[in-house]
Design an enzyme around this catalytic site. Structure first.
Site, mmCIF file in Angstrom:
data_model
loop_
_atom_site.group_PDB
_atom_site.id
_atom_site.type_symbol
_atom_site.label_atom_id
_atom_site.label_comp_id
_atom_site.label_asym_id
_atom_site.label_seq_id
_atom_site.Cartn_x
_atom_site.Cartn_y
_atom_site.Cartn_z
ATOM 1 N N LYS A 69 0.837 -1.211 0.000
ATOM 2 C CA LYS A 69 0.000 0.000 0.000
ATOM 3 C C LYS A 69 0.865 1.251 0.000
ATOM 4 C CE LYS A 69 -4.168 -1.680 2.233
ATOM 5 N NZ LYS A 69 -5.145 -1.559 3.290
ATOM 6 N N PHE A 90 -17.588 9.593 10.791
ATOM 7 C CA PHE A 90 -18.942 9.283 10.324
ATOM 8 C C PHE A 90 -19.037 9.234 8.801
ATOM 9 C CE2 PHE A 90 -19.262 11.294 14.476
ATOM 10 C CZ PHE A 90 -20.049 10.389 15.168
ATOM 11 N N LEU A 117 -34.845 4.768 5.328
ATOM 12 C CA LEU A 117 -36.134 4.086 5.359
ATOM 13 C C LEU A 117 -36.382 3.390 4.024
ATOM 14 C CD1 LEU A 117 -38.817 6.266 7.219
ATOM 15 C CD2 LEU A 117 -37.680 4.191 7.989
ATOM 16 N N CYS A 154 -19.029 -1.440 8.516
ATOM 17 C CA CYS A 154 -19.308 -0.736 9.772
ATOM 18 C C CYS A 154 -20.532 -1.262 10.524
ATOM 19 C CB CYS A 154 -19.465 0.757 9.494
ATOM 20 S SG CYS A 154 -17.899 1.503 9.040
ATOM 21 N N ARG A 167 -16.989 -6.124 2.342
ATOM 22 C CA ARG A 167 -17.078 -6.705 3.684
ATOM 23 C C ARG A 167 -18.555 -6.827 4.071
ATOM 24 N NH1 ARG A 167 -12.520 -2.948 6.586
ATOM 25 N NH2 ARG A 167 -13.239 -1.431 5.069
HETATM 26 N N1 LIG Z 1 -14.916 2.373 6.265
HETATM 27 C C1 LIG Z 1 -15.818 3.191 6.735
HETATM 28 O O1 LIG Z 1 -16.770 3.571 6.043
HETATM 29 C C2 LIG Z 1 -15.710 3.722 8.135
HETATM 30 C C3 LIG Z 1 -16.510 4.806 8.544
HETATM 31 C C4 LIG Z 1 -16.393 5.282 9.837
HETATM 32 C C5 LIG Z 1 -15.527 4.669 10.730
HETATM 33 N N2 LIG Z 1 -14.778 3.598 10.335
HETATM 34 C C6 LIG Z 1 -13.846 3.011 11.295
HETATM 35 O O2 LIG Z 1 -12.538 3.481 11.000
HETATM 36 C C7 LIG Z 1 -11.568 2.462 11.255
HETATM 37 C C8 LIG Z 1 -10.781 2.171 9.988
HETATM 38 O O3 LIG Z 1 -11.677 1.673 9.009
HETATM 39 P P1 LIG Z 1 -11.246 1.465 7.494
HETATM 40 O O4 LIG Z 1 -12.472 1.042 6.765
HETATM 41 O O5 LIG Z 1 -10.492 2.657 7.043
HETATM 42 O O6 LIG Z 1 -10.246 0.218 7.658
HETATM 43 P P2 LIG Z 1 -9.307 -0.422 6.553
HETATM 44 O O7 LIG Z 1 -9.211 -1.857 6.906
HETATM 45 O O8 LIG Z 1 -9.745 -0.018 5.181
HETATM 46 O O9 LIG Z 1 -7.880 0.281 6.803
HETATM 47 C C9 LIG Z 1 -7.100 0.091 7.940
HETATM 48 C C10 LIG Z 1 -5.639 0.314 7.548
HETATM 49 O O10 LIG Z 1 -4.844 0.287 8.728
HETATM 50 C C11 LIG Z 1 -3.615 -0.348 8.408
HETATM 51 N N3 LIG Z 1 -2.978 -0.845 9.646
HETATM 52 C C12 LIG Z 1 -3.373 -1.848 10.449
HETATM 53 N N4 LIG Z 1 -2.521 -2.002 11.479
HETATM 54 C C13 LIG Z 1 -1.567 -1.041 11.332
HETATM 55 C C14 LIG Z 1 -0.410 -0.677 12.068
HETATM 56 N N5 LIG Z 1 -0.078 -1.348 13.175
HETATM 57 N N6 LIG Z 1 0.335 0.349 11.624
HETATM 58 C C15 LIG Z 1 -0.003 1.006 10.493
HETATM 59 N N7 LIG Z 1 -1.082 0.710 9.756
HETATM 60 C C16 LIG Z 1 -1.858 -0.304 10.168
HETATM 61 C C17 LIG Z 1 -4.020 -1.461 7.458
HETATM 62 O O11 LIG Z 1 -2.920 -1.937 6.705
HETATM 63 C C18 LIG Z 1 -5.073 -0.757 6.608
HETATM 64 O O12 LIG Z 1 -4.505 -0.132 5.479
HETATM 65 C C19 LIG Z 1 -12.360 1.254 11.784
HETATM 66 O O13 LIG Z 1 -12.385 1.306 13.173
HETATM 67 C C20 LIG Z 1 -13.748 1.494 11.233
HETATM 68 O O14 LIG Z 1 -14.743 0.914 12.023
HETATM 69 C C21 LIG Z 1 -14.840 3.117 9.068
#
Ligand SMILES: NC(=O)c1ccc[n+]([C@@H]2O[C@H](COP(=O)([O-])OP(=O)(O)OC[C@H]3O[C@@H](n4cnc5c(N)ncnc54)[C@H](O)[C@@H]3O)[C@@H](O)[C@H]2O)c1
Length: 430
Positions: free
Chosen positions: A35, A152, A250, A260, A327
């Site tokens: 990445k 959000f 709705l 999420c 997912r």
């Molecule tokens: N995707 C959404 O729509 C969304 C919306 C709101 C909140 N969230 C929350 O935000 C958080 C992240 O979600 P996401 O969808 O972006 O996840 P994601 O899986 O797309 O991305 C997470 C990233 O973190 C990296 N990572 C993991 N461990 C690491 C480490 N030790 N050091 C550096 N990088 C590391 C991974 O390689 C990955 O690229 C989650 O808690 C999720 O619930 C997601």
């Protein structure tokens, strides 16, 4: 401001490129070296409209740097966002392994006052957990604060949502730490809710659980509509035009999925349980969601007299339009059931195909939507991509073995589909 974002997924990367566009010096860090390499070359590892352009602009202007080093990021930044994944563990509890790993690494390199921000969705008490981890490395409590700033954004419109949030939630123990984030976000001119750590963490779980509940509620109504020959779209419009109810979330359909809602609703149930409260309402919200998908698949199977030897064509695979995220996508449940019943699947998705291929390399994939119809026994609309809305239905039906259309998202007009020769089935109306 000098900012670091750890984790370059949907949340971290979008946060990083937006903060860079606003003129901050941003370092985006990921542990996944593939990445990191792609990002350095201006290639986002995820599909999200607008991200690629902003990534390239940020790199070109020098406001954005990509790195695999939390050390480098910590040393350079006043504010560090933790935006790593928090997937559900076996028992539904959010798995905080990545958050803990990042907190430990940050702690080793804090040299001056730093605000560490939990942007990942984490259960109540996680801010305290991160604080304890950092203190356990001998970092003086005057050198850092932990802030909760839940995210959000919605995949598919993440850039817009980050630039124009309905509200920004900031939870902190100390006023100065909250003020740092208020300053960072001031330029967005969005309402801000400044509160304590636990309340901020609970706002995120509360909001997602409530939205999932709304969808499950209208889906339960859709089942009643099917039983009494009512139309769920009209019922939803009538309910939603009451401002106290509101017309968003709705839309009856196959149910909620994605990265999420499933994990956050499950997480809320677990968090409540751990605190001594049985959130029975949310358990039912989850059950209704699962039943909704299974009932739809059962109707399809019954109509086809079993899946054995039948070819099912899926329109859309992503958990929702405008994302490549699969997912907890409903397409995966449908594929499983069709294959288990001895059927074949052909699928088309404008963006998410590659991700599904990794799980199901041997189903068929169409190169264009009209190819789906060839020899199919049923066409199933799973993801309501815009490009599916105005299709030439006659052309789609033309080469089908059986002209059966199951519309899982209530996109098509029944009369129009019937004129095209389809036998039309949907959710929440006949
Ligand atoms: N995707 C959404 O729509 C969304 C919306 C709101 C909140 N969230 C929350 O935000 C958080 C992240 O979600 P996401 O969808 O972006 O996840 P994601 O899986 O797309 O991305 C997470 C990233 O973190 C990296 N990572 C993991 N461990 C690491 C480490 N030790 N050091 C550096 N990088 C590391 C991974 O390689 C990955 O690229 C989650 O808690 C999720 O619930 C997601």
């Amino acid at each position: 401001m000098k900012v670091a974002v750890i984790g370059t997924g949907y949340v971290g990367l979008v946060t990083g490129v937006v903060l860079a566009q606003l003129g901050n010096d941003v370092i985006c860090v990921d542990k996944d070296l593939d990445k990191v390499e792609k990002l350095k070359n201006g290639i986002p590892p995820i599909y999200e409209p607008g991200v690629e352009e902003m990534l390239r602009q940020g790199l070109k202007d020098g406001f954005l740097t990509i790195s695999d080093s939390i050390k480098e990021a910590t040393e350079a930044s006043e504010v560090i966002f933790i935006a790593v994944g928090t997937p559900p563990a076996e028992d539904g509890t959010p798995d905080l392994t990545a958050v803990r790993a990042v907190a430990n690494e940050i702690a080793k390199h804090i040299m001056r006052y730093t605000v560490v921000v939990n942007k990942s969705t984490v259960p109540v008490g996680s801010g305290d957990m991160v604080e304890k981890i950092i203190l356990s490395h001998g970092v003086d409590s005057s050198l850092f604060d932990v802030v909760s700033n839940p995210e959000f954004l919605r995949e598919g419109s993440a850039i817009h949502d980050t630039l124009h949030p309905d509200r920004i939630v900031i939870g902190a123990k100390r006023r100065d730490a909250a003020v740092k984030l208020v300053e960072l976000y001031a330029t967005l001119q969005s309402p801000m809710i400044v509160t304590d750590l636990n309340s901020a963490e609970l706002i995120k779980y509360g909001a997602n659980s409530f939205l999932a509940m709304k969808i499950s509620f209208i889906n339960a109504i859709s089942r009643i509509c099917e039983l009494c020959d009512a139309n769920v779209a009209d019922v939803a419009a009538g309910m939603g035009s009451d401002k106290r109810v509101g017309n968003q979330f709705l839309s009856a359909g196959l149910g909620w999925g994605g990265s999420c809602f499933p994990k956050d609703v499950q997480g809320m149930v677990k968090v409540s349980e751990d605190l001594g409260y049985d959130f029975g309402l949310l358990k039912e919200v989850i059950q209704i969601n699962e039943d909704q998908t299974l009932a739809f698949i059962a109707r399809l199977e019954e109509r086809l007299d079993g899946f054995n030897g039948k070819r099912i064509a899926l329109m859309g695979l992503a958990f929702k339009p405008n994302t490549d995220d699969i997912r907890d996508a409903k397409s995966l449940v449908i594929i499983d059931k069709v294959l288990a019943g001895g059927g074949e699947v052909i699928a088309y998705d404008p963006i998410a195909e590659a991700n599904v291929r990794e799980i199901y390399p041997s189903i068929d994939y169409a190169t264009g939507v009209y190819e789906l119809g060839v020899n199919a026994d049923a066409l199933v609309l799973v993801t309501e991509w815009n490009e599916f809305r105005q299709l030439d239905l006659e052309r789609l039906a033309d080469k089908m073995r059986q002209r059966v259309l199951f519309d899982g998202r209530r996109v098509y007009d029944k009369a129009k589909a019937e004129r095209a020769g389809f036998e039309y089935h949907t959710i929440g109306s006949h």
